[in-house]
Design a protein around this motif. Structure first.
Motif, mmCIF file in Angstrom:
data_model
loop_
_atom_site.group_PDB
_atom_site.id
_atom_site.type_symbol
_atom_site.label_atom_id
_atom_site.label_comp_id
_atom_site.label_asym_id
_atom_site.label_seq_id
_atom_site.Cartn_x
_atom_site.Cartn_y
_atom_site.Cartn_z
ATOM 1 N N LEU A 257 0.649 -1.384 -0.381
ATOM 2 C CA LEU A 257 0.103 -0.214 0.056
ATOM 3 C C LEU A 257 0.658 1.292 -0.057
ATOM 4 O O LEU A 257 0.484 2.079 -0.360
ATOM 5 C CB LEU A 257 -1.175 0.021 0.679
ATOM 6 C CG LEU A 257 -2.024 1.217 1.390
ATOM 7 C CD1 LEU A 257 -2.829 1.126 -0.223
ATOM 8 C CD2 LEU A 257 -2.320 1.352 2.958
ATOM 9 N N GLU A 260 2.249 2.061 -3.392
ATOM 10 C CA GLU A 260 1.313 2.222 -4.000
ATOM 11 C C GLU A 260 0.797 3.946 -4.151
ATOM 12 O O GLU A 260 0.739 4.757 -5.271
ATOM 13 C CB GLU A 260 -0.355 1.147 -3.590
ATOM 14 C CG GLU A 260 -1.253 1.705 -5.091
ATOM 15 C CD GLU A 260 -2.259 0.901 -4.959
ATOM 16 O OE1 GLU A 260 -2.808 0.283 -3.695
ATOM 17 O OE2 GLU A 260 -3.248 2.051 -4.898
ATOM 18 N N ARG B 21 -10.191 6.661 -2.901
ATOM 19 C CA ARG B 21 -9.181 4.907 -2.552
ATOM 20 C C ARG B 21 -10.131 3.675 -1.953
ATOM 21 O O ARG B 21 -9.996 2.947 -1.983
ATOM 22 C CB ARG B 21 -8.125 5.246 -2.504
ATOM 23 C CG ARG B 21 -7.309 4.275 -2.308
ATOM 24 C CD ARG B 21 -5.973 4.847 -1.312
ATOM 25 N NE ARG B 21 -4.702 5.409 -2.322
ATOM 26 C CZ ARG B 21 -4.295 5.045 -3.487
ATOM 27 N NH1 ARG B 21 -4.599 4.233 -3.710
ATOM 28 N NH2 ARG B 21 -4.067 6.681 -3.776
ATOM 29 N N ARG B 22 -10.328 4.827 -0.048
ATOM 30 C CA ARG B 22 -11.026 3.514 0.750
ATOM 31 C C ARG B 22 -11.978 2.629 0.472
ATOM 32 O O ARG B 22 -12.556 1.826 0.104
ATOM 33 C CB ARG B 22 -11.194 4.108 1.941
ATOM 34 C CG ARG B 22 -9.915 4.661 2.648
ATOM 35 C CD ARG B 22 -10.009 5.284 3.490
ATOM 36 N NE ARG B 22 -8.243 5.370 4.379
ATOM 37 C CZ ARG B 22 -7.997 7.074 5.212
ATOM 38 N NH1 ARG B 22 -8.708 8.014 5.471
ATOM 39 N NH2 ARG B 22 -7.000 6.492 4.913
ATOM 40 N N ARG B 25 -11.380 0.202 -2.526
ATOM 41 C CA ARG B 25 -10.820 -0.991 -1.849
ATOM 42 C C ARG B 25 -11.674 -1.704 -1.267
ATOM 43 O O ARG B 25 -11.683 -3.074 -0.773
ATOM 44 C CB ARG B 25 -9.479 -0.272 -0.752
ATOM 45 C CG ARG B 25 -8.632 -0.017 -1.577
ATOM 46 C CD ARG B 25 -7.606 -0.007 -0.958
ATOM 47 N NE ARG B 25 -5.989 -0.446 -1.011
ATOM 48 C CZ ARG B 25 -5.217 -0.677 -0.583
ATOM 49 N NH1 ARG B 25 -5.815 -0.965 1.368
ATOM 50 N NH2 ARG B 25 -3.988 -1.560 -1.265
ATOM 51 N N SER B 26 -12.380 -0.855 -0.297
ATOM 52 C CA SER B 26 -13.609 -1.698 0.057
ATOM 53 C C SER B 26 -14.365 -2.588 -0.250
ATOM 54 O O SER B 26 -15.157 -3.168 0.189
ATOM 55 C CB SER B 26 -14.249 -0.827 1.750
ATOM 56 O OG SER B 26 -14.516 0.329 1.056
#
Lengths: 459, 132
Positions: A257, A260, B21-22, B25-26
């Motif tokens: 991560l 990234e 992003r989060r 991702r989730s």
């Protein structure tokens, strides 16, 4: 009482002689004083007569003596006037007779016998003297006439000369007058020309500013977009750093991560730089457009220039009319290469052509809102086999009627309503392409189908 | 929740992917990107009833966002199935005329650039929770 009346009789021919002399020699003009004295020609005659009466002297020669006096006066006059040729001739005419009269008188006074003795000789001499006198009188007369004729001719010539001089003077005056009028007119024309040049420069500047005004909204939009990216990528990068920090606080770090996030950060910075430069280049273009053209040719990529101005023109029109939308097709020849050109000037040409094209498709869209009409503006660049480069700007607008196609490059010709167009755009574009770059600007148009402008430039 | 973002600016992708992003991702949100109205329609046709929300720029060369909106509303005119996607319009020109036009054509929301991602995220999250 015995008067010498013959003297009185002699006064008559004396007066006649004086009169003739006066007329022949113009005495009142030539010798005014002597002429006045000649009025008293009778005086010697009367005096002689008076003396003869007083002394009671009776003589046959008294009248001859008087005539001799008269002749002497005549000779005197003629000698005084000897500069005048007829007078000289006259003198020549009178001289022998006067001489004869003198001799005769002298002989008569001294000895009368001699006279009688040579009577024949005297008579012959007198005859000759008379003939001589009349011959030369005649000659003098003709001399006078010819002199008179000459004088008249001279006077005529003089008169003609004066007339010509007067005419010359008049002509000179007229020429001077005309010259001064012409000079004044030239001066006025020169002033008018200067004024026109100034006005032209002002108009060109005004046209430039007007097109800049049209550009402003487009430029604002074009700058806003990259600036949004700069802001957004900066924001998101700050978030990424926070995220990275949080990750590093954890006991169990995720290296994948972290990698990234770092990669994204790196990418974002590249994007920020890219969009920052994009905005800067637009600002630079705008400044270049507003600046007076340096006239310096520089290597120019027409593909980039055309793309830039296509977008500016599009957004310019969009800013004025939000409902407007158009399809833009670009077909750039990758082998176009750079050409030597004054990019500000060519930019103005392109902007003008694009603006016109968008204007045309917009008008057509307004006229036919429901027909499924797709307003389209296309730009195509291409390098020809003749080593020239061409830029085609095409729209599918209403087209230009054939009769109007010749006029569109004339200054102040515009189909737009008053206040919307200066009518200088195409005329200036034409000058920039032809005079400024040695190229051509042509138009092909079909009513109802569309219009294509073609810029051809030497590569 | 599948979201289709339509914008001619390609960097929008990087921006959205980082901003969300989060969520990505989730698996809360899935983003797909189209760079023109035409491309967006093609995607919709190829993937029917996948996309729940469309975020579209108005000002694009070719088919404009409003045109796209019109087409979508026409194609999904008949009520379910499939459920018509929500459409949010985004524009750099925050003018009233475009706003009215967008609403009239059936836009569910109207945003102006620069996009306030915090507000957008809130809106999307609430929509996602509604959906669930």
């Amino acid at each position: 009482m015995n008067f010498n009346t013959s003297v009185l009789i002699s006064i008559v021919p004396a007066l006649l002689i004086v009169r003739g002399l006066r007329r022949f020699l113009d005495l009142p003009v030539r010798m005014p004083r002597f002429n006045a004295l000649l009025n008293h020609i009778w005086v010697p005659g009367v005096v002689l007569m008076g003396l003869a009466y007083l002394f009671e002297w009776k003589s046959d020669q008294l009248d001859e003596f008087y005539i001799f006096i008269v002749l002497s006066i005549v000779v005197l006059v003629l000698i005084r006037l000897s500069f005048y040729r007829p007078a000289r001739t006259l003198l020549l005419a009178v001289a022998p007779y006067t001489l004869y009269a003198a001799i005769e008188l002298l002989i008569a006074v001294t000895g009368r016998d001699l006279l009688k003795e040579y009577d024949d000789v005297f008579e012959t001499s007198q005859g000759f003297a008379f003939i001589w006198l009349f011959t030369f009188l005649f000659i003098a007369r003709s001399q006078k006439k010819s002199l008179e004729a000459e004088r008249l001719q001279r006077e005529e010539e003089e008169k003609a000369k004066r007339l010509i001089e007067a005419q010359n003077a008049e002509l000179e005056r007229l020429v001077a007058e005309r010259t001064s009028t012409l000079t004044q007119q030239t001066e006025e024309l020169r002033e008018a020309l200067t004024e026109l040049r100034t006005t032209q420069a002002q108009l060109i500047q005004a046209e430039k500013m007007a097109s800049l005004g049209e550009l402003t909204a487009g430029i604002a939009h074009e700058i806003q977009n990259p600036l949004n990216f700069v802001t957004n990528f900066s924001d998101v990068s700050a978030e990424l750093i926070t995220e990275l920090d949080e990750e590093r606080q954890k006991s169990e770090r995720d290296p994948e991560l972290e990698a990234e996030l770092l990669e994204d950060l790196r990418q974002n910075l590249t994007k920020i730089t890219f969009h920052g430069q994009r905005a800067a280049s637009i600002v630079r273009g705008m400044l270049e457009h507003s600046r007076a053209s340096s006239g310096e040719r520089q290597p120019t990529d027409l593909n980039v220039l055309a793309d830039e101005y296509l977008r500016l023109a599009y957004h310019g029109l969009r800013a004025k009319n939000k409902a407007f939308n158009a399809t833009m097709n670009t077909d750039f020849d990758p082998n176009l290469g750079q050409i030597e050109a004054v990019s500000q000037d060519l930019g103005r040409v392109l902007l003008n052509l694009f603006t016109n094209a968008f204007y045309a498709v917009h008008k057509k869209q307004e006229a036919h809102p429901q027909d499924g009409y797709v307003p389209t503006v296309s730009v195509r660049t291409h390098r020809t086999a003749e080593n020239t480069v061409e830029v085609h700007v095409r729209d599918n607008g209403a087209g230009i009627p054939e009769g109007m196609q010749q006029k569109i490059f004339q200054p102040f010709f515009t189909t737009k309503p008053t206040g919307e167009g200066t009518g200088l755009g195409l005329s200036l574009s034409y000058d920039i392409v032809t005079k400024g770059h040695g190229g051509t600007l042509t138009v092909e148009s079909e009513e109802g189908t569309g219009t294509e402008f073609i810029i051809t430039l030497p590569a | 929740m599948k979201i289709l973002v339509v914008d001619d600016e390609k960097d929008v992708r990087a921006l959205f992917e980082q901003r969300f992003r989060r969520e990505i991702r989730s698996g809360q949100f899935a983003f797909t990107f189209a760079y023109s109205g035409e491309e967006a329609l093609d995607f919709l046709h190829a993937h029917p009833s996948e996309v729940v929300l469309i975020l579209s720029d108005i000002n694009m060369p070719g088919m404009s966002g409003l045109e796209l909106l019109k087409r979508i509303r026409q194609e999904y005119a008949a009520p379910p199935p499939p459920l018509p996607p929500q459409v949010m319009m985004i524009t750099a020109y925050g003018d009233e005329e475009s706003h009215q036009q967008a609403l009239q054509l059936g836009a569910n929301d109207f945003l102006t650039k620069p996009v306030d991602f915090t507000a957008l995220k809130a809106k999307l999250t609430s929509m996602a929770s509604h959906e669930n």
